[in-house]
Motif scaffolding. Structure first.
Motif, PDB file in Angstrom:
ATOM      1  N   LEU A   9     -62.905  61.348  60.855  1.00  0.00           N
ATOM      2  CA  LEU A   9     -62.687  61.247  62.300  1.00  0.00           C
ATOM      3  C   LEU A   9     -62.670  59.792  62.751  1.00  0.00           C
ATOM      4  O   LEU A   9     -61.839  59.400  63.576  1.00  0.00           O
ATOM      5  CB  LEU A   9     -63.775  62.015  63.055  1.00  0.00           C
ATOM      6  CG  LEU A   9     -63.709  63.527  62.955  1.00  0.00           C
ATOM      7  CD1 LEU A   9     -64.954  64.153  63.563  1.00  0.00           C
ATOM      8  CD2 LEU A   9     -62.463  64.061  63.630  1.00  0.00           C
ATOM      9  N   VAL A  10     -63.586  58.989  62.222  1.00  0.00           N
ATOM     10  CA  VAL A  10     -63.600  57.563  62.559  1.00  0.00           C
ATOM     11  C   VAL A  10     -62.285  56.929  62.131  1.00  0.00           C
ATOM     12  O   VAL A  10     -61.670  56.174  62.886  1.00  0.00           O
ATOM     13  CB  VAL A  10     -64.811  56.853  61.907  1.00  0.00           C
ATOM     14  CG1 VAL A  10     -64.722  55.348  62.083  1.00  0.00           C
ATOM     15  CG2 VAL A  10     -66.110  57.387  62.491  1.00  0.00           C
ATOM     16  N   GLU A  65     -70.797  60.008  65.357  1.00  0.00           N
ATOM     17  CA  GLU A  65     -70.585  60.039  63.905  1.00  0.00           C
ATOM     18  C   GLU A  65     -71.284  58.888  63.205  1.00  0.00           C
ATOM     19  O   GLU A  65     -71.958  59.079  62.192  1.00  0.00           O
ATOM     20  CB  GLU A  65     -69.082  60.020  63.584  1.00  0.00           C
ATOM     21  CG  GLU A  65     -68.346  61.266  63.996  1.00  0.00           C
ATOM     22  CD  GLU A  65     -68.870  62.538  63.347  1.00  0.00           C
ATOM     23  OE1 GLU A  65     -69.467  62.465  62.250  1.00  0.00           O
ATOM     24  OE2 GLU A  65     -68.712  63.608  63.945  1.00  0.00           O
ATOM     25  N   SER A 107     -69.707  69.760  55.844  1.00  0.00           N
ATOM     26  CA  SER A 107     -69.877  68.372  56.258  1.00  0.00           C
ATOM     27  C   SER A 107     -68.780  67.525  55.622  1.00  0.00           C
ATOM     28  O   SER A 107     -67.931  68.042  54.904  1.00  0.00           O
ATOM     29  CB  SER A 107     -71.260  67.852  55.839  1.00  0.00           C
ATOM     30  OG  SER A 107     -71.360  67.849  54.435  1.00  0.00           O
ATOM     31  N   ARG A 128     -66.687  65.291  57.403  1.00  0.00           N
ATOM     32  CA  ARG A 128     -65.556  64.972  58.273  1.00  0.00           C
ATOM     33  C   ARG A 128     -65.782  63.735  59.140  1.00  0.00           C
ATOM     34  O   ARG A 128     -64.873  63.265  59.791  1.00  0.00           O
ATOM     35  CB  ARG A 128     -65.240  66.166  59.169  1.00  0.00           C
ATOM     36  CG  ARG A 128     -64.673  67.335  58.406  1.00  0.00           C
ATOM     37  CD  ARG A 128     -64.526  68.575  59.274  1.00  0.00           C
ATOM     38  NE  ARG A 128     -64.019  69.686  58.496  1.00  0.00           N
ATOM     39  CZ  ARG A 128     -64.746  70.438  57.693  1.00  0.00           C
ATOM     40  NH1 ARG A 128     -66.029  70.199  57.557  1.00  0.00           N
ATOM     41  NH2 ARG A 128     -64.212  71.426  57.017  1.00  0.00           N
ATOM     42  N   GLY A 129     -66.991  63.208  59.158  1.00  0.00           N
ATOM     43  CA  GLY A 129     -67.345  62.123  60.058  1.00  0.00           C
ATOM     44  C   GLY A 129     -66.492  60.882  59.903  1.00  0.00           C
ATOM     45  O   GLY A 129     -65.881  60.415  60.861  1.00  0.00           O
ATOM     46  N   ASN A 183     -74.607  59.223  60.751  1.00  0.00           N
ATOM     47  CA  ASN A 183     -74.589  58.701  59.385  1.00  0.00           C
ATOM     48  C   ASN A 183     -75.739  57.729  59.143  1.00  0.00           C
ATOM     49  O   ASN A 183     -76.355  57.732  58.081  1.00  0.00           O
ATOM     50  CB  ASN A 183     -73.257  58.020  59.081  1.00  0.00           C
ATOM     51  CG  ASN A 183     -72.144  59.008  58.830  1.00  0.00           C
ATOM     52  OD1 ASN A 183     -72.377  60.199  58.701  1.00  0.00           O
ATOM     53  ND2 ASN A 183     -70.925  58.516  58.790  1.00  0.00           N
ATOM     54  N   LEU A 239     -67.668  60.422  70.566  1.00  0.00           N
ATOM     55  CA  LEU A 239     -67.468  60.978  69.230  1.00  0.00           C
ATOM     56  C   LEU A 239     -67.703  59.927  68.144  1.00  0.00           C
ATOM     57  O   LEU A 239     -68.398  60.182  67.152  1.00  0.00           O
ATOM     58  CB  LEU A 239     -66.064  61.567  69.098  1.00  0.00           C
ATOM     59  CG  LEU A 239     -65.730  62.211  67.764  1.00  0.00           C
ATOM     60  CD1 LEU A 239     -66.679  63.357  67.466  1.00  0.00           C
ATOM     61  CD2 LEU A 239     -64.306  62.698  67.750  1.00  0.00           C
ATOM     62  N   ARG A 290     -75.541  58.198  71.433  1.00  0.00           N
ATOM     63  CA  ARG A 290     -74.319  58.719  72.050  1.00  0.00           C
ATOM     64  C   ARG A 290     -74.455  58.729  73.568  1.00  0.00           C
ATOM     65  O   ARG A 290     -73.554  58.274  74.283  1.00  0.00           O
ATOM     66  CB  ARG A 290     -74.016  60.129  71.530  1.00  0.00           C
ATOM     67  CG  ARG A 290     -72.796  60.758  72.179  1.00  0.00           C
ATOM     68  CD  ARG A 290     -72.552  62.169  71.687  1.00  0.00           C
ATOM     69  NE  ARG A 290     -73.687  63.054  71.802  1.00  0.00           N
ATOM     70  CZ  ARG A 290     -74.043  63.704  72.926  1.00  0.00           C
ATOM     71  NH1 ARG A 290     -73.344  63.545  74.030  1.00  0.00           N
ATOM     72  NH2 ARG A 290     -75.076  64.503  72.939  1.00  0.00           N
TER      73      ARG A 290
END
Length: 174
Positions: A131-132, A68, A125, A127-128, A72, A64, A40
């Motif tokens: 969001l993508v 993510e 958890s 939500r990754g 992962n 962000l 990041r």
């Protein structure tokens, strides 16, 4: 270990082939939380050097998305003794950034684009990829060889997004 090169034709697995000159950056990082955090930070630094400052909306969105995908890769795509790779490609003609994270677990594929669902509000958890799905213009998964998979997404870095805001998701590396 890492490279930044300019080249004229990068094959895209996304919706369109692009041929204009691009900027490209790639680096291998350890499949750990520390490696994900460094991914990041390096993505924010690279985008800043390409003209989208740390405090721009484009840099925040990139931070962000990279966070993510790298998290992962470190959590779900980890294989003992193997790294993950972060790749960034900037397409100047339409100010689009392609983010690619490659890990050594082709057997653990994420759900198909369009299928990630928002988890229940009390879930800790999950939500990754939602969001993508929400922030990226396009995303998907490719398995170019039997030993790795790449999860990629593309985000529009509109010229108007070069403005500043007051929130910082990344800070310059010392």
């Amino acid at each position: 270990m890492n490279t930044e090169i300019a080249h004229s034709a990068v094959p895209a697995d996304g919706p369109a082939q692009r041929t204009a000159p691009t900027r490209h950056f790639t680096i291998r990082l350890s499949a750990t939380r520390r490696g994900a955090r460094l991914a990041r930070q390096l993505a924010c630094e690279r985008l800043n050097s390409w003209g989208w400052p740390y405090d721009s909306e484009a840099n925040h969105t990139t931070a962000l998305l990279v966070a993510e995908l790298a998290a992962n890769a470190a959590l779900h795509g980890r294989e003992r003794g193997r790294d993950f790779r972060l790749g960034l490609t900037l397409f100047h003609e339409d100010a689009t950034l392609r983010i690619e994270v490659t890990d050594p677990r082709p057997d653990r594929r994420p759900p198909a684009p369009g299928s990630p669902q928002l988890p229940p509000p009390d879930a800790e958890s999950g939500r990754g990829l939602y969001l993508v799905e929400t922030l990226a213009a396009h995303w998907g998964t490719t398995c170019g060889d039997p030993y790795a998979k790449t999860v990629w997404c593309e985000v529009a870095l509109a010229q108007s997004q070069r403005t500043t805001s007051k929130t910082f998701f990344c800070r310059p590396l010392a």
